[in-house]
Scaffold this active site. Sequence first.
Site, PDB file in Angstrom:
ATOM      1  N   TYR A  56      13.292 -30.181 -21.863  1.00  0.00           N
ATOM      2  CA  TYR A  56      13.451 -28.951 -21.895  1.00  0.00           C
ATOM      3  C   TYR A  56      13.920 -28.393 -23.646  1.00  0.00           C
ATOM      4  O   TYR A  56      14.435 -29.539 -24.408  1.00  0.00           O
ATOM      5  CB  TYR A  56      14.027 -27.983 -21.394  1.00  0.00           C
ATOM      6  CG  TYR A  56      13.842 -26.655 -20.861  1.00  0.00           C
ATOM      7  CD1 TYR A  56      14.163 -25.948 -19.803  1.00  0.00           C
ATOM      8  CD2 TYR A  56      13.313 -25.712 -22.644  1.00  0.00           C
ATOM      9  CE1 TYR A  56      13.476 -24.668 -19.710  1.00  0.00           C
ATOM     10  CE2 TYR A  56      13.551 -24.401 -22.348  1.00  0.00           C
ATOM     11  CZ  TYR A  56      13.477 -23.925 -21.315  1.00  0.00           C
ATOM     12  OH  TYR A  56      12.601 -22.677 -20.295  1.00  0.00           O
ATOM     13  N   LYS A  99      11.928 -21.970 -25.581  1.00  0.00           N
ATOM     14  CA  LYS A  99      10.682 -21.025 -24.638  1.00  0.00           C
ATOM     15  C   LYS A  99      10.353 -20.840 -25.148  1.00  0.00           C
ATOM     16  O   LYS A  99       9.395 -21.691 -26.499  1.00  0.00           O
ATOM     17  CB  LYS A  99      11.530 -19.956 -24.717  1.00  0.00           C
ATOM     18  CG  LYS A  99      12.623 -20.110 -23.923  1.00  0.00           C
ATOM     19  CD  LYS A  99      12.474 -20.049 -22.524  1.00  0.00           C
ATOM     20  CE  LYS A  99      13.408 -20.190 -21.122  1.00  0.00           C
ATOM     21  NZ  LYS A  99      12.794 -20.324 -19.872  1.00  0.00           N
ATOM     22  N   ASP A 135       5.472 -22.822 -33.358  1.00  0.00           N
ATOM     23  CA  ASP A 135       7.003 -22.555 -34.763  1.00  0.00           C
ATOM     24  C   ASP A 135       7.263 -23.700 -35.186  1.00  0.00           C
ATOM     25  O   ASP A 135       7.134 -24.289 -34.564  1.00  0.00           O
ATOM     26  CB  ASP A 135       7.440 -22.468 -33.057  1.00  0.00           C
ATOM     27  CG  ASP A 135       8.874 -22.661 -34.397  1.00  0.00           C
ATOM     28  OD1 ASP A 135       9.160 -22.937 -35.583  1.00  0.00           O
ATOM     29  OD2 ASP A 135      10.442 -21.867 -34.021  1.00  0.00           O
TER      30      ASP A 135
END
Length: 379
Positions: free
Chosen positions: A230, A233, A13
């Site tokens: 993090y 995903k 992405d």
Amino acid sequence: MVQKITVSVIKADVGSVCGHTRPHPSMLDKCRENLADGVKQGILEDFYVTRVGDDINLFMTHYKGENSKDVHELAWNSFLDAAKVAKSMKLYGAGQDLLSDSFSGNIRGAGPGSAEMEFAERDSEPILFFMADKTEPSAYSLPLSRIYLDPFTTTGLVIDARAKKGFDFEVHDVMSHKKVTMSSPEETLSILSLLGDTSRYAIKKVFSRAGLGTAAVVSTDKLNLTAGKYVGKDDPVCVCRAQSGLPSVGEYLQPFMNTMLVAGWMRGSHYGAFFPCSPDHSDPTYFDGPPRICCLGFQLCNGHLQGLESIGSKAGVHTPMDFFANSEWDTARNNAVKASKFMRSHGPFMPAILGPEEMEYTSRPEVLNALKKRFEDIE
Ligand code: 13P
Ligand code: 13P
Ligand code: MG
Ligand code: MG
């Protein structure tokens, strides 16, 4: 001996229009230009550039083997160029998955996800490319378990003598970076005992025990570990070979008629149901979802991707089978929206949100810190 072909999917992405929706068409064009150059330079045999939601997927075929520096560098540079285009338009999340300043020889650990398999091309080689957005690699564990472990899903496990020999599973512990190979049907229940914990275990590869080689490969590059914190995903891909000793195309698709909750929707922090659709309908529009799953199919023909385009068409110019485009999947889509809406009725409460270790966003440490002095022992 015939040279083995490698099918590589590398995805990232690198920016999208108006939130986490879809890459600008010029970004996909930039990738196509780069990969067409890769064919000219003799790195690639063929390619197809597509997307699911905001993730650009590069399907590539070549004879360079898995983890080829040339192939990974080509993909990396394509994403860099697409990110430049995204930055010039101030798109959302421009360059999001490019976590490293420079290419170090392999795309793994640098942000993009990769799934690659090298095998001897059979006389007829149907290949399925699953692509998901707003979820994580272990989202494939349930459908792949049904496909390879459940004879009530895949009748071929009973009636095809080669499929009946079973499959070997390479299972990754994505938290501790360890892997283990287990065999079905003998260890089916033990395999499920691990895979049921989707926060830790995921299928990386499945191998035929009838000598057909790799049957499936999943991208398992977990971005939270890659980045040290993090950052999202993985929106994973899964490549599968089908038919003749392997599950048939229809057996691969069937589990997606069931409603399955997967992790990673909205801010990477919610559970939602898999919504099977065409890439054309993969813009996440309801609460940034529901999580999309697409499936495109090709025949491999001497290292080239053969879809519905005319014979001998230019490398990269293809019309794949688009399996979830048809109306029989409307039921699955309606059920996915219903299940996702049900999860939304829980607002910021579990099980709508993920467990604390899996949350991409959390304000909890700050809240706890501010309350430190106010917490008292309970009598
Ligand atoms: P065909 O006999 O049409 O090739 O189909 C076989 C099969 O595997 C269908 O799932
Ligand atoms: P992506 O991982 O697809 O960029 O989505 C991130 C997100 O948080 C959407 O709500
Ligand atoms: Mg995004
Ligand atoms: Mg995405």
